[in-house]
Design a protein around this motif. Structure first.
Motif, mmCIF file in Angstrom:
data_model
loop_
_atom_site.group_PDB
_atom_site.id
_atom_site.type_symbol
_atom_site.label_atom_id
_atom_site.label_comp_id
_atom_site.label_asym_id
_atom_site.label_seq_id
_atom_site.Cartn_x
_atom_site.Cartn_y
_atom_site.Cartn_z
ATOM 1 N N MET A 185 0.810 -1.216 0.000
ATOM 2 C CA MET A 185 0.000 0.000 0.000
ATOM 3 C C MET A 185 0.848 1.275 0.000
ATOM 4 O O MET A 185 0.325 2.378 0.117
ATOM 5 N N GLY A 186 2.166 1.128 -0.111
ATOM 6 C CA GLY A 186 3.017 2.272 -0.393
ATOM 7 C C GLY A 186 3.468 3.118 0.778
ATOM 8 O O GLY A 186 4.016 4.204 0.571
ATOM 9 N N PHE A 187 3.320 2.644 2.008
ATOM 10 C CA PHE A 187 3.720 3.471 3.144
ATOM 11 C C PHE A 187 5.237 3.555 3.296
ATOM 12 O O PHE A 187 5.756 4.578 3.736
ATOM 13 N N SER A 227 6.833 5.343 8.630
ATOM 14 C CA SER A 227 6.087 4.413 7.777
ATOM 15 C C SER A 227 5.171 3.524 8.610
ATOM 16 O O SER A 227 3.991 3.334 8.276
ATOM 17 N N ILE A 228 5.728 2.982 9.693
ATOM 18 C CA ILE A 228 4.974 2.043 10.525
ATOM 19 C C ILE A 228 3.839 2.746 11.259
ATOM 20 O O ILE A 228 2.699 2.260 11.296
ATOM 21 N N VAL A 229 4.111 3.893 11.854
ATOM 22 C CA VAL A 229 3.078 4.620 12.594
ATOM 23 C C VAL A 229 1.972 5.058 11.652
ATOM 24 O O VAL A 229 0.775 4.947 11.966
ATOM 25 N N ASP A 230 2.343 5.550 10.482
ATOM 26 C CA ASP A 230 1.344 5.987 9.501
ATOM 27 C C ASP A 230 0.458 4.818 9.074
ATOM 28 O O ASP A 230 -0.775 4.930 9.003
ATOM 29 N N TYR A 244 -3.588 4.150 9.758
ATOM 30 C CA TYR A 244 -4.494 3.847 8.643
ATOM 31 C C TYR A 244 -5.284 2.572 8.945
ATOM 32 O O TYR A 244 -6.494 2.489 8.700
ATOM 33 N N ALA A 245 -4.599 1.579 9.503
ATOM 34 C CA ALA A 245 -5.259 0.317 9.838
ATOM 35 C C ALA A 245 -6.259 0.475 10.977
ATOM 36 O O ALA A 245 -7.189 -0.329 11.112
ATOM 37 N N GLY A 305 0.409 14.366 12.536
ATOM 38 C CA GLY A 305 -0.902 14.948 12.778
ATOM 39 C C GLY A 305 -1.829 14.101 13.631
ATOM 40 O O GLY A 305 -3.030 14.352 13.702
ATOM 41 N N TYR A 306 -1.276 13.086 14.319
ATOM 42 C CA TYR A 306 -2.086 12.242 15.193
ATOM 43 C C TYR A 306 -1.900 12.674 16.646
ATOM 44 O O TYR A 306 -0.872 13.232 17.018
#
Length: 482
Positions: free
Chosen positions: A147-149, A338-341, A345-346, A445-446
């Motif tokens: 998914m490109g993260f 990448s992992i946090v983003d 999303y999940a 932004g979280y």
């Protein structure tokens, strides 16, 4: 060279997820979509807008080229809302060059790239190997590739399916993996030298919370009371796992000594169902999708979800050596982003079906999509004739609470995995790097927690992280209980 996640974002023939419909040469020739060494064509730069964007050229080689391609791809994915069908249809309709020109005419591409590069810094090492055990707990680490993260933050990551946790630990210690999907107790154990040579490891992000279950063989439909489980053989995926500690906690609260009244065996998650079918196990506390797979194959039933033992408990995590974070700080930062983003999303229920399809293929979970959907969406058959709707059966929250680390250490002490005086908070704070995670969450932004400790209620019993030794000694059953 593996550049499997760095497809051409302006080509209508290439599926950036490398799904069955991908028309790239490597996918077409591999048949099974194992994604060996992919070459997805030309390097594109949105700002420069070359005249023939669809013509073949070598794949990006340098860190700068990979980051450039990754930013192009991230922008295109975002414009099309990560909808691969829409992106490919548009690219085929107007052509790659026209598509590039159209995007560049409405977006300040140079400024976008400059902002990303200024914020991140170029990764010192962009090509990474990350291990994962094929379970739904690893969802963010797995999905971040198709998914490109990873490419969003300039990384070319090969996610490597790993047979079990001992292999993941050993390959991480031998530097065969740059980072790995691990069980939340593992970085603590590795850092302390419990079960392996002591090596400082960090856990900057939790992968999932909840997401496990106790499964029993259908032969035991009449044995729903754990007091009836004396002599049962149970499987757990690893000694240093939440599965082991939650199973021990659960049976002990029902009056059974897990070291005397039942047998607990380490079984790799992919082998759980086969061992249940063969009668080698009476049940297991396992990661999904293997709990749901037992129901799917009509071999077992879900006795209880682990969220009903401890609501919001941690399970799996993203971990790396301390040396990796210190020697490659930009790479470490990009990987953590990448992992946090991906984890955030999940966490959104509306994304779960899309994610299920992305992680189902053979090179990832190798499971039927409906099985994964039942786990991720929480609408599932329980094997007892009912269809349940539990949206938070599994959830995703990256923050590594220090209090979670302290609780895990109390259970390691309780069951004799560690001995002697333990500075619970010091160890938890050295391994669970909550500060790094909080910073990345805010950067993206979280909302991040403002504290790192909190109390938990587990099967009606309160855990106070300020009183860990008293908590260990409050149990009637346990090796380390004084």
């Amino acid at each position: 060279m593996s550049v499997k996640s760095l497809g051409d974002p302006f080509s209508g023939d290439t599926d950036l997820r490398h799904s069955k419909s991908c028309g790239c040469d490597a996918c077409a020739s591999s048949g099974g979509h194992k994604h060996a060494e992919h070459d997805h064509g030309v390097k594109h730069d949105l700002a420069s807008m070359p005249a023939h964007s669809d013509m073949a050229a070598k794949a990006p080689e340098s860190s700068e080229e990979i980051l450039d391609r990754a930013i192009d791809s991230a922008i295109v994915r975002s414009v099309f809302g990560h909808n691969e069908i829409s992106r490919r249809s548009f690219a085929k309709m107007v052509g790659g060059s026209t598509m590039m020109a159209a995007l560049a005419s409405v977006l300040p591409i140079d400024k976008v790239k400059a902002a990303i590069l200024d914020d991140l810094g170029t990764p010192e090492k962009s090509k990474l190997n990350i291990g994962f055990v094929p379970i739904t707990c690893a969802t963010p680490i797995i999905m971040a590739q198709p998914m490109g993260f990873y490419e969003k933050y300039g990384l070319d990551v090969d996610v490597i399916k790993t047979a079990g946790w001992a292999v993941a630990r050993d390959k991480s210690l031998n530097n065969e993996y740059d980072a790995s999907h691990m069980l939340t107790p593992m970085p603590l154990a590795i850092s302390m030298g419990a079960g392996s040579t002591a090596t400082p490891f960090l856990m900057p992000a939790v992968e999932n919370i909840n997401g496990q279950a106790i499964v029993l063989h259908n032969d035991h439909l009449d044995k729903r009371d754990p007091k009836q489980w004396k002599g049962f053989k149970f499987g757990v995926p690893f000694e240093y796992s939440m599965h082991n500690f939650l199973l021990r906690y659960y049976v002990a609260e029902h009056g059974l000594d897990p070291d005397k009244d039942i047998q607990i065996r380490v079984v790799p998650p992919p082998e759980m169902v086969a061992n249940l079918r063969a009668g080698n196990l009476d049940g297991y506390l396992s990661p999904d999708p293997f709990n749901q797979r037992a129901v799917w194959e009509k071999i077992g039933f879900l006795h209880t979800l682990t969220k009903d033992i401890w609501e919001g408990h941690p399970c799996c995590a993203f971990a790396c050596s301390k040396a990796f974070s210190e020697e490659l700080p930009n790479t470490y930062g990009a990987l953590l982003k990448s992992i946090v983003d991906a984890t955030q999303y999940a966490a959104k229920p509306e994304n779960r079906k899309e994610i299920s399809a992305a992680i189902a293929p053979a090179n990832y979970l190798n499971q039927p999509v409906p099985v994964i959907e039942q786990v991720l969406t929480g609408r599932y058959a329980d094997g007892l004739g009912e269809v349940k709707n539990v949206p938070d059966r599994i959830d995703f929250d990256p923050f590594p609470w220090h209090s979670m680390g302290v609780w895990i250490l109390t259970q390691m002490k309780r069951w004799g995995y560690i001995e002697g005086d333990i500075d619970y908070k010091k160890i938890a704070e050295e391994v669970y790097v909550a500060t790094d995670c909080a910073k990345v969450m805010k950067d993206l932004g979280y909302e991040a927690p403002t504290s790192t400790y909190k109390s938990y209620t587990i099967m009606g019993k309160t855990f106070d992280p300020d009183q860990p030794e008293a908590y260990v000694n409050s149990f009637a059953i346990g090796k380390g209980v004084s």
